[in-house]
Write a protein that holds these residues in place. Sequence first.
Motif, short mmCIF file in Angstrom:
data_model
loop_
_atom_site.label_atom_id
_atom_site.label_comp_id
_atom_site.label_asym_id
_atom_site.label_seq_id
_atom_site.Cartn_x
_atom_site.Cartn_y
_atom_site.Cartn_z
N MET A 1 0.52 -0.64 0.18
CA MET A 1 0.01 0.19 -0.32
C MET A 1 0.72 1.09 0.00
N LYS A 2 0.28 2.25 -0.94
CA LYS A 2 0.98 3.60 -0.99
C LYS A 2 0.55 4.76 -0.17
N SER A 3 0.85 5.34 0.32
CA SER A 3 0.30 6.06 1.53
C SER A 3 0.73 7.68 1.61
N ILE A 4 0.08 8.38 0.81
CA ILE A 4 0.43 9.81 0.79
C ILE A 4 -0.41 11.10 2.01
N LYS A 5 0.48 11.46 2.80
CA LYS A 5 -0.46 12.59 4.03
C LYS A 5 -0.38 14.31 3.59
N ILE A 6 -1.47 14.47 4.07
CA ILE A 6 -0.76 16.12 4.33
C ILE A 6 -1.45 16.48 4.77
N SER A 7 -1.47 17.23 5.74
CA SER A 7 -1.87 18.94 6.61
C SER A 7 -2.12 20.49 6.31
N ILE A 8 -3.51 21.04 6.69
CA ILE A 8 -3.61 22.10 6.53
C ILE A 8 -4.21 22.30 7.79
N PRO A 9 -4.07 23.77 8.42
CA PRO A 9 -4.66 25.09 9.02
C PRO A 9 -6.40 25.03 8.53
N SER A 10 -6.74 25.00 9.83
CA SER A 10 -8.57 25.29 8.96
C SER A 10 -8.72 26.34 8.41
N LEU A 11 -8.45 26.77 7.48
CA LEU A 11 -9.03 27.74 6.92
C LEU A 11 -9.20 27.65 4.95
N ILE A 12 -10.30 28.31 5.15
CA ILE A 12 -11.51 27.53 3.55
C ILE A 12 -10.81 27.40 2.55
N GLU A 13 -9.30 28.74 2.10
CA GLU A 13 -8.49 29.45 1.46
C GLU A 13 -7.76 27.80 0.69
N ASN A 14 -7.12 27.41 1.91
CA ASN A 14 -6.33 26.56 1.82
C ASN A 14 -7.18 24.68 0.87
N ILE A 15 -8.25 24.83 0.56
CA ILE A 15 -9.28 23.98 -0.59
C ILE A 15 -8.23 24.51 -0.99
N LYS A 16 -7.71 25.20 -2.38
CA LYS A 16 -6.70 24.45 -3.29
C LYS A 16 -5.54 24.41 -3.18
N ILE A 17 -5.40 23.95 -2.03
CA ILE A 17 -4.12 23.08 -1.68
C ILE A 17 -4.26 21.76 -1.65
N ILE A 18 -5.76 21.27 -1.32
CA ILE A 18 -6.57 20.21 -1.36
C ILE A 18 -6.63 19.24 -2.98
N GLU A 19 -6.77 20.42 -3.54
CA GLU A 19 -6.76 20.60 -4.82
C GLU A 19 -5.75 20.15 -5.38
N SER A 20 -4.60 20.66 -5.41
CA SER A 20 -3.16 20.66 -5.99
C SER A 20 -2.91 19.00 -5.19
N PHE A 21 -3.16 18.51 -3.84
CA PHE A 21 -2.98 17.56 -3.80
C PHE A 21 -3.46 16.02 -4.52
N ILE A 22 -4.81 16.54 -4.98
CA ILE A 22 -5.90 15.74 -5.62
C ILE A 22 -5.24 15.68 -6.63
N ASP A 23 -4.93 16.69 -7.24
CA ASP A 23 -3.92 16.44 -9.01
C ASP A 23 -3.01 16.32 -8.70
N ASN A 24 -1.56 16.61 -8.11
CA ASN A 24 -0.58 15.10 -7.79
C ASN A 24 -1.06 14.14 -8.04
N ALA A 25 -1.91 13.09 -6.82
CA ALA A 25 -2.73 12.23 -6.87
C ALA A 25 -3.15 11.56 -8.28
N LYS A 26 -3.61 12.23 -9.04
CA LYS A 26 -4.02 11.19 -10.29
C LYS A 26 -3.26 11.20 -10.84
N GLU A 27 -1.71 12.39 -11.34
CA GLU A 27 -0.77 11.43 -12.00
C GLU A 27 -0.22 11.65 -11.39
N LYS A 28 0.32 11.02 -10.16
CA LYS A 28 0.99 9.66 -9.57
C LYS A 28 0.44 8.11 -10.15
N PHE A 29 -0.82 8.05 -9.35
CA PHE A 29 -2.06 7.11 -9.28
C PHE A 29 -2.50 6.64 -11.07
N GLN A 30 -2.27 7.15 -11.44
CA GLN A 30 -2.58 7.00 -12.72
C GLN A 30 -4.56 6.95 -12.75
#
Length: 133
Positions: free
Chosen positions: A1-30
């Motif tokens: 099992m592969k695992s990646i983690k991220i932690s963000i402060p609770s500010l709604i503008e940090n959703i863009k960090i989550i979007e980038s995280f998902i985009d990176n995962a899309k590339e990495k895991f096809q």
Amino acid sequence: MKSIKISIPSLIENIKIIESFIDNAKEKFQINDDIYGNIMISVTECVSNAIIHGNQGDAQKTVKLELNFLEDQLKFIIEDEGKGFDFDNLQDPTSPENIEKSGGRGVFIMKNLCDEVKFEEEGKKTVLTFYMN
């Protein structure tokens, strides 16, 4: 099992960090486009809930996101530092008295877009599962 983690402060503008995280995962895991959209909507919705409802928008508190990549499935684990919530008694957003309300659709959306939604630790932790094929 592969695992990646991220932690963000609770500010709604940090959703863009989550979007980038998902985009990176899309590339990495096809991840194919069919489930990519469902993942993006569900995970950002869940993280938004964690920020707004779980941590009450307190920037001192964090939201953790972990992605576990198994052979045939992706598991996104979202965890906040709030008190949790009563996930067994959520109002149905499709019932007539709730249809006009602006909130209350998040969990409903997640349950429709994910293959599995599990709440743990009184609702402070959510596990969203997507099957890869």
